[in-house]
Design a protein around this motif. Structure first.
Motif, PDB file in Angstrom:
ATOM      1  N   SER A  30       6.446  28.544 -22.277  1.00  0.00           N
ATOM      2  CA  SER A  30       6.185  26.619 -22.416  1.00  0.00           C
ATOM      3  C   SER A  30       5.036  26.232 -21.703  1.00  0.00           C
ATOM      4  O   SER A  30       4.920  24.626 -21.994  1.00  0.00           O
ATOM      5  CB  SER A  30       7.870  26.010 -21.320  1.00  0.00           C
ATOM      6  N   THR A  31       4.304  27.034 -20.466  1.00  0.00           N
ATOM      7  CA  THR A  31       3.084  25.806 -20.412  1.00  0.00           C
ATOM      8  C   THR A  31       2.220  25.378 -21.138  1.00  0.00           C
ATOM      9  O   THR A  31       1.215  24.999 -21.186  1.00  0.00           O
ATOM     10  CB  THR A  31       3.110  26.931 -18.612  1.00  0.00           C
ATOM     11  N   ALA A  32       1.882  26.914 -21.870  1.00  0.00           N
ATOM     12  CA  ALA A  32       1.109  26.564 -23.281  1.00  0.00           C
ATOM     13  C   ALA A  32       1.606  26.091 -23.911  1.00  0.00           C
ATOM     14  O   ALA A  32       0.279  25.571 -24.274  1.00  0.00           O
ATOM     15  CB  ALA A  32       0.962  28.489 -23.865  1.00  0.00           C
ATOM     16  N   GLY A  33       2.304  26.072 -24.766  1.00  0.00           N
ATOM     17  CA  GLY A  33       2.843  24.999 -25.285  1.00  0.00           C
ATOM     18  C   GLY A  33       2.418  23.116 -24.514  1.00  0.00           C
ATOM     19  O   GLY A  33       2.381  23.136 -26.239  1.00  0.00           O
ATOM     20  N   ALA A  34       3.472  23.228 -23.972  1.00  0.00           N
ATOM     21  CA  ALA A  34       2.831  21.724 -23.214  1.00  0.00           C
ATOM     22  C   ALA A  34       1.376  21.857 -23.316  1.00  0.00           C
ATOM     23  O   ALA A  34       0.937  20.140 -23.451  1.00  0.00           O
ATOM     24  CB  ALA A  34       3.724  22.017 -22.443  1.00  0.00           C
ATOM     25  N   ASN A  35       0.293  22.470 -22.465  1.00  0.00           N
ATOM     26  CA  ASN A  35      -1.191  22.393 -22.690  1.00  0.00           C
ATOM     27  C   ASN A  35      -1.261  22.031 -23.577  1.00  0.00           C
ATOM     28  O   ASN A  35      -2.202  20.994 -24.495  1.00  0.00           O
ATOM     29  CB  ASN A  35      -1.471  23.548 -22.187  1.00  0.00           C
ATOM     30  N   VAL A  36      -0.967  22.696 -24.855  1.00  0.00           N
ATOM     31  CA  VAL A  36      -1.648  22.087 -26.546  1.00  0.00           C
ATOM     32  C   VAL A  36      -0.839  20.821 -26.650  1.00  0.00           C
ATOM     33  O   VAL A  36      -1.523  20.018 -27.826  1.00  0.00           O
ATOM     34  CB  VAL A  36      -1.040  23.952 -27.119  1.00  0.00           C
ATOM     35  N   LEU A  37      -0.048  20.337 -26.683  1.00  0.00           N
ATOM     36  CA  LEU A  37       0.568  19.577 -27.298  1.00  0.00           C
ATOM     37  C   LEU A  37      -0.238  18.408 -26.058  1.00  0.00           C
ATOM     38  O   LEU A  37      -0.182  17.358 -26.704  1.00  0.00           O
ATOM     39  CB  LEU A  37       2.101  19.366 -26.427  1.00  0.00           C
ATOM     40  N   MET A  38      -0.579  18.731 -24.695  1.00  0.00           N
ATOM     41  CA  MET A  38      -1.247  17.496 -24.417  1.00  0.00           C
ATOM     42  C   MET A  38      -2.135  17.195 -25.077  1.00  0.00           C
ATOM     43  O   MET A  38      -2.835  16.250 -24.326  1.00  0.00           O
ATOM     44  CB  MET A  38      -0.834  17.831 -22.959  1.00  0.00           C
ATOM     45  N   HIS A  39      -2.892  18.332 -25.685  1.00  0.00           N
ATOM     46  CA  HIS A  39      -4.304  18.490 -25.899  1.00  0.00           C
ATOM     47  C   HIS A  39      -4.357  17.964 -26.805  1.00  0.00           C
ATOM     48  O   HIS A  39      -5.466  16.691 -27.294  1.00  0.00           O
ATOM     49  CB  HIS A  39      -5.674  19.707 -25.275  1.00  0.00           C
ATOM     50  N   ALA A  40      -3.351  18.357 -27.935  1.00  0.00           N
ATOM     51  CA  ALA A  40      -3.243  17.600 -29.917  1.00  0.00           C
ATOM     52  C   ALA A  40      -3.311  16.045 -28.893  1.00  0.00           C
ATOM     53  O   ALA A  40      -3.816  14.679 -29.498  1.00  0.00           O
ATOM     54  CB  ALA A  40      -2.110  18.204 -30.088  1.00  0.00           C
ATOM     55  N   VAL A  41      -2.436  15.186 -28.510  1.00  0.00           N
ATOM     56  CA  VAL A  41      -1.891  13.970 -28.119  1.00  0.00           C
ATOM     57  C   VAL A  41      -3.164  12.974 -27.206  1.00  0.00           C
ATOM     58  O   VAL A  41      -3.517  11.727 -28.071  1.00  0.00           O
ATOM     59  CB  VAL A  41      -0.392  13.569 -27.287  1.00  0.00           C
ATOM     60  N   LEU A  42      -3.477  13.739 -26.786  1.00  0.00           N
ATOM     61  CA  LEU A  42      -4.731  13.691 -25.591  1.00  0.00           C
ATOM     62  C   LEU A  42      -6.445  13.337 -26.934  1.00  0.00           C
ATOM     63  O   LEU A  42      -6.498  11.895 -27.105  1.00  0.00           O
ATOM     64  CB  LEU A  42      -4.960  13.807 -25.029  1.00  0.00           C
ATOM     65  N   GLU A  43      -6.520  14.289 -28.013  1.00  0.00           N
ATOM     66  CA  GLU A  43      -6.993  13.634 -28.708  1.00  0.00           C
ATOM     67  C   GLU A  43      -6.634  12.151 -29.852  1.00  0.00           C
ATOM     68  O   GLU A  43      -7.106  11.488 -30.147  1.00  0.00           O
ATOM     69  CB  GLU A  43      -7.075  15.114 -30.066  1.00  0.00           C
ATOM     70  N   LYS A  44      -5.415  12.644 -30.048  1.00  0.00           N
ATOM     71  CA  LYS A  44      -4.677  11.059 -31.244  1.00  0.00           C
ATOM     72  C   LYS A  44      -5.076   9.613 -29.857  1.00  0.00           C
ATOM     73  O   LYS A  44      -5.397   8.703 -30.582  1.00  0.00           O
ATOM     74  CB  LYS A  44      -3.719  11.499 -31.442  1.00  0.00           C
ATOM     75  N   ALA A  45      -5.044  10.309 -29.156  1.00  0.00           N
ATOM     76  CA  ALA A  45      -4.810   9.215 -28.116  1.00  0.00           C
ATOM     77  C   ALA A  45      -6.279   8.281 -27.828  1.00  0.00           C
ATOM     78  O   ALA A  45      -5.815   7.504 -26.877  1.00  0.00           O
ATOM     79  CB  ALA A  45      -3.504   9.091 -27.161  1.00  0.00           C
ATOM     80  N   GLU A  46      -7.021   8.875 -27.381  1.00  0.00           N
ATOM     81  CA  GLU A  46      -7.665   9.212 -27.106  1.00  0.00           C
ATOM     82  C   GLU A  46      -7.995   8.636 -25.348  1.00  0.00           C
ATOM     83  O   GLU A  46      -7.868   7.686 -25.669  1.00  0.00           O
ATOM     84  CB  GLU A  46      -8.626   7.393 -27.728  1.00  0.00           C
ATOM     85  N   ILE A  47      -8.818   9.512 -25.431  1.00  0.00           N
ATOM     86  CA  ILE A  47      -8.524   9.073 -23.516  1.00  0.00           C
ATOM     87  C   ILE A  47     -10.265   8.105 -23.096  1.00  0.00           C
ATOM     88  O   ILE A  47     -11.253   7.796 -23.987  1.00  0.00           O
ATOM     89  CB  ILE A  47      -9.743  10.305 -22.441  1.00  0.00           C
ATOM     90  N   VAL A  48      -9.869   7.006 -22.482  1.00  0.00           N
ATOM     91  CA  VAL A  48     -10.651   5.952 -21.705  1.00  0.00           C
ATOM     92  C   VAL A  48     -11.222   5.909 -20.433  1.00  0.00           C
ATOM     93  O   VAL A  48     -12.347   5.233 -20.064  1.00  0.00           O
ATOM     94  CB  VAL A  48     -10.131   3.868 -22.412  1.00  0.00           C
ATOM     95  N   SER A  49     -10.238   6.573 -19.559  1.00  0.00           N
ATOM     96  CA  SER A  49     -11.101   7.220 -18.417  1.00  0.00           C
ATOM     97  C   SER A  49      -9.818   8.228 -17.473  1.00  0.00           C
ATOM     98  O   SER A  49      -8.895   8.333 -17.977  1.00  0.00           O
ATOM     99  CB  SER A  49     -10.726   5.511 -17.577  1.00  0.00           C
TER     100      SER A  49
END
Length: 415
Positions: free
Chosen positions: A396-415
């Protein structure tokens, strides 16, 4: 994208959330019975709402009961990145089917808050209503309304085995919201889910990158013969509807076997009438379904069923009615979102492989109106829709980590 290799979710907190949600509708065998729009579903929804509000999200409910928990973006007017799944279960369901996708998405938001990471686009966590279809058919009906596949009135009119309508039950539990269903832009959509099959565990793969969803055809079949005395009716004169049903079960199984490796076929319900030990059954109601990722193959399976049922009924002297009650074509997920999942798995250092979803998911409908992809985690023995369904915390941790990084790529970090 900035170096985020060390950005991770709180896996222990995610696991604790899964276990706490699983207590709502817990079954003696360790599973969950949290049927859609029941009092238990209302309890699970209330807990999810509280957790989302604690994570500083605003929660909106649409007219189908779909729940959207929004984490604002720096440019909050932009189309959001959406992620989620469902909290309803099968009658003898497990702890993780659906819930992992909802609570994994919530954990992403919690972890972003902890890490003080801001995104340019807003992020939304979704709980879709009636994904399972076990109480109100068809399955995925609320995401289907969102995507324009069904209209709202059709959805509201669906009835359970007790005659209660979906619309009335939405009102009864207080989740018939005022927000319109669908019709708004979504930048990208992701759904985290257990595989519900054995491939990832068998191959010791951490994450499945879902490229396609299988198409499905569901049928209802009614065979009608003539009920008569089991002791005094000669064998050659019988019009045994259950005999016909048995042969149709064999037919359906053979059609699945003749389309390897991804073709599957199932008879899930079979109800003989009058269901008495000394009466030859005069009528049988049954269901069957086919699944395959190639639409032409599904069409060939359909043709084989129709030809076979007609021949079987004629040989025994039965009347029959065969109706296709549900169909959606195979889904090819968005290449950009699929690639984002693949890059996320690589960034996190997880083994991964492409995989086709054998089950239906809300993502399959949302893919019609928004760029969409799915992430699979292994499940023990490939077992799902069963109280013994299980996963490991590290999965579950691995899946959520991959979800996090895919979402951050699309949502774009500003800070």
């Amino acid at each position: 994208m900035a170096d985020l290799s060390n950005v991770r979710v709180d896996g222990a907190r995610l696991w604790d959330s899964l276990m706490e949600m699983a207590r709502i509708g817990a079954t003696p065998k360790g599973g969950c019975k949290r049927l859609t729009l029941t009092d238990l579903d209302r309890e699970g929804r209330a807990l999810f709402r509280r957790w989302c509000e604690d994570a500083r999200c605003t929660v909106e409910v649409d007219a189908m009961g779909n729940m959207f928990a929004r984490r604002p973006g720096d440019a909050d007017w932009l189309a959001p990145v959406m992620m989620g799944s469902h909290l309803d279960t099968q009658p003898t369901g497990g702890k993780f089917d659906g819930a992992l996708g909802v609570l994994g998405a919530l954990e992403l938001v919690r972890s972003l808050n902890d890490l003080k990471i801001k995104t340019r686009r807003p992020i939304e966590v979704v709980n879709w209503t009636n994904e399972e279809g076990s109480r109100f058919a068809p399955a995925m009906i609320s995401s289907g309304v969102y995507a324009g596949v069904f209209d709202k009135e059709f959805a509201y009119s669906r009835r359970d085995s007790e005659g209660k309508s979906l619309g009335a039950e939405l009102e009864r539990i207080g989740f018939k919201g005022e927000a319109p269903v669908g019709g708004r832009p979504v930048h990208a959509n992701f759904e985290l889910h257990i595989e519900q099959g054995p491939i990832l565990e068998d191959e010791a793969i951490d994450v499945g990158v879902v490229t396609h969803g299988q198409g499905q055809r569901w049928y209802e079949i009614r065979l009608t013969g003539f009920e008569s005395h089991a002791g005094s009716t000669p064998m050659p004169r019988r019009r045994d509807a259950l005999l016909g049903a048995a042969r149709v079960v064999e037919l359906v199984n053979a059609i699945g076997l003749s389309n390897p490796p991804l073709g599957v076929s199932t008879v899930g319900m079979l109800n003989p009438y009058p269901n008495s030990r000394n009466i030859i059954p005069g009528e049988v109601f049954m269901t069957c379904e086919f699944r395959h990722p190639v639409d032409e193959t599904l069409a060939a399976m359909d043709a084989a069923l129709r030809e076979g049922v007609e021949a079987t009924a004629a040989k025994i002297g039965l009347a029959f009615d065969l109706e296709q009650v549900f169909y959606y074509p195979p889904v090819a997920f968005d290449l950009g979102c699929v690639d984002a999942v693949r890059r996320a798995a690589k960034r996190c250092g997880y083994s991964h492989r492409n995989i086709v979803s054998g089950a239906g998911h809300d993502a399959c409908y949302i893919a019609r109106v928004a760029p969409t992809a799915m992430i699979f985690t292994p499940c023990v023995g490939g077992v799902s829709h069963n109280e013994t369904e299980n996963i490991k915390p590290e999965w579950s941790t691995a899946g959520a980590n991959v979800l996090m990084h895919a979402v951050l790529e699309k949502a774009e970090i500003v800070s």
